[in-house]
Write an enzyme that holds these catalytic residues in place. Sequence first.
Site, short mmCIF file in Angstrom:
data_model
loop_
_atom_site.label_atom_id
_atom_site.label_comp_id
_atom_site.label_asym_id
_atom_site.label_seq_id
_atom_site.Cartn_x
_atom_site.Cartn_y
_atom_site.Cartn_z
N SER A 14 -10.57 -0.05 6.92
CA SER A 14 -9.91 0.09 5.63
C SER A 14 -9.21 -1.16 5.10
O SER A 14 -8.76 -1.16 3.96
CB SER A 14 -8.88 1.22 5.68
N SER A 60 -10.06 2.24 2.70
CA SER A 60 -9.07 2.94 1.91
C SER A 60 -8.11 2.02 1.16
O SER A 60 -7.50 2.45 0.19
CB SER A 60 -8.26 3.88 2.80
N LYS A 118 0.84 -1.20 0.00
CA LYS A 118 0.00 0.00 0.00
C LYS A 118 0.88 1.25 0.00
O LYS A 118 1.93 1.28 0.65
CB LYS A 118 -0.90 -0.02 1.24
#
Lengths: 95, 494
Positions: free
Chosen positions: B181, B157, B77
């Site tokens: 998330s 997210s 990420k």
Amino acid sequence: MSIDEGTARRVAKLARIKVEEAALPALAAEFSAILGFIEQLNEVDVDGIEPMTSVTPMRLKRREDVVTDGNQQAAILSNAPDAREGFFAVPKVVE
Amino acid sequence: MADLSKLTIAAARDALRKGEMTSVELTEGYLAAIDTADALNAFVHKTPEIAMAQARAADARRAPDAPSLNGIPLGIKDLFCTKGVPSQAASNILEGFKPEYESTVTTQLFGAGAVMLGKLNMDEFAMGSSNETSCYGNAVNPWKRGNDDTALTPGGSSGGSAAAVAADLCLGATGTDTGGSIRQPAAFVGITGIKPTYGRVSRWGIVAFASSLDQAGPMTKDVRDAAILLQAMAGHDPKDSTSADIPVPDFEAALTGDIRGKTIGIPKEYRMDGMPAEIEKLWADGTAMLRDAGAKIVDISLPHTKYALPAYYVIAPAEASSNLARYDGVRFGHRAKLAQGDGITEMYEKTRAEGFGKEVQRRVMVGTYVLSAGFYDAYYNRARKVRALIKRDFDRVFEAGVDATLTPATPSAAFGLGEMANADPIQMYLNDVFTVTVNLAGLPGIAVPTGTDAKGLPLGLQLIGRPWEEGDLLNIAYSLERAAHFVAKPARWW
């Protein structure tokens, strides 16, 4: 609670985010909606409850008060938008 | 070359150890898959040179006792700082930022032999539930609603991580979870995602959103892979003062599939008004699966559940407003072009207005407001008290003998990109209604895909465990996974 334009302007200033005058009414309306949602918390009886500081009962760790790192001036300045003579450069702050 | 769509971390690990394939072959396969998947916008910074160097090194050290992730290609990420590789938190304010250091999590993954394929899309500063606040544009869900061509959100997210794993662009990915998330995007794309107990995984080198809530965790194709990847990510780190100095058990060894005698709580407050019938049925089916596996099912109450989202939307913005104060245009990232006569205040204000997107600006300002003089007690302290009550609800349930609670992971299946554009921010925040309690209470939570909706989109259930009992939680999730036998894959269109 309703947030007026003056409050929105003040909050933007505190947050150091430039908001154009024309954008303030919409911003104030958004704040009002979010704070309206948050107002539900007033229904909860919190008498005698301590505000949470840590989810796990854990004493904040301490380490020896000694230098563990350093001598990395070039690495620290490498991402600066403006670095000169080994310093971060910013607009003049003292007249 | 192995079929990447069928491969798991566990299977690849075993094949690599036996010499049935090389990491170089595997890595080349994934790099090729990534290059044909730009339509998903999952990988936003590709790192093929790093990947190939790591793959060659992995092949050179191949041995039966090679480290746990030796030669395994992963996606990272964009929130994780990776040395010399753009790490932008999907924000324009960090444009051009290349860290001079490596996050603890990625250091540990590389130490375990992992291969980094690139950085993954996400909501800006992890603030969002649909990956629509990213400076890179939307990540796209590999799933579609039947024959309907609408582009769907992979959730957020960690939307890029979810899309990449679901589309077989990597064997697993790192995610982070502040209010849901990891778990919400995992549920939206039909994969597994676990948020560990707060303090299990070091936050050092991960761009901070809300420090008392943020935890990193793995997003993988199944529960076994989640156990393997979590093992490599977890552990004490002196550089994170909230990292727990306790041993990490063997998570994979915990996967016995035997949950006889476990007590599973079904919290009545998670039965929301207007909950879709499909979600009700998914939940009831999951409950039956655990009962059939020998668990004892009990009805429980978590009375302050309703107040979790409003408490979260005080605490998270408050912490974000403090954390994001560092983006000032001085030390790293973007600095606005200044006009003649502009001083340092104008520099801050213009830089932050240009660099932060709308949602980030909104949350920083809400956080600033709830922390400002005169409102601190009414909002911030009250929210922290409610947070203590939310945690106490869970403490009492666990004291009463409950091992884990079962809930839906999300209130719906994945929605269309842009469908929430005109909704007020609260509508988007409701995506996290089932997941956010877990962050407030610091507990481990895992999302497991267990079914599909009428249009064929994946749906997931969430299990919430006792603090530090990720092994037990993973085992219950493993039992649920085996019973649900979710094997559907998105039809390839990209």
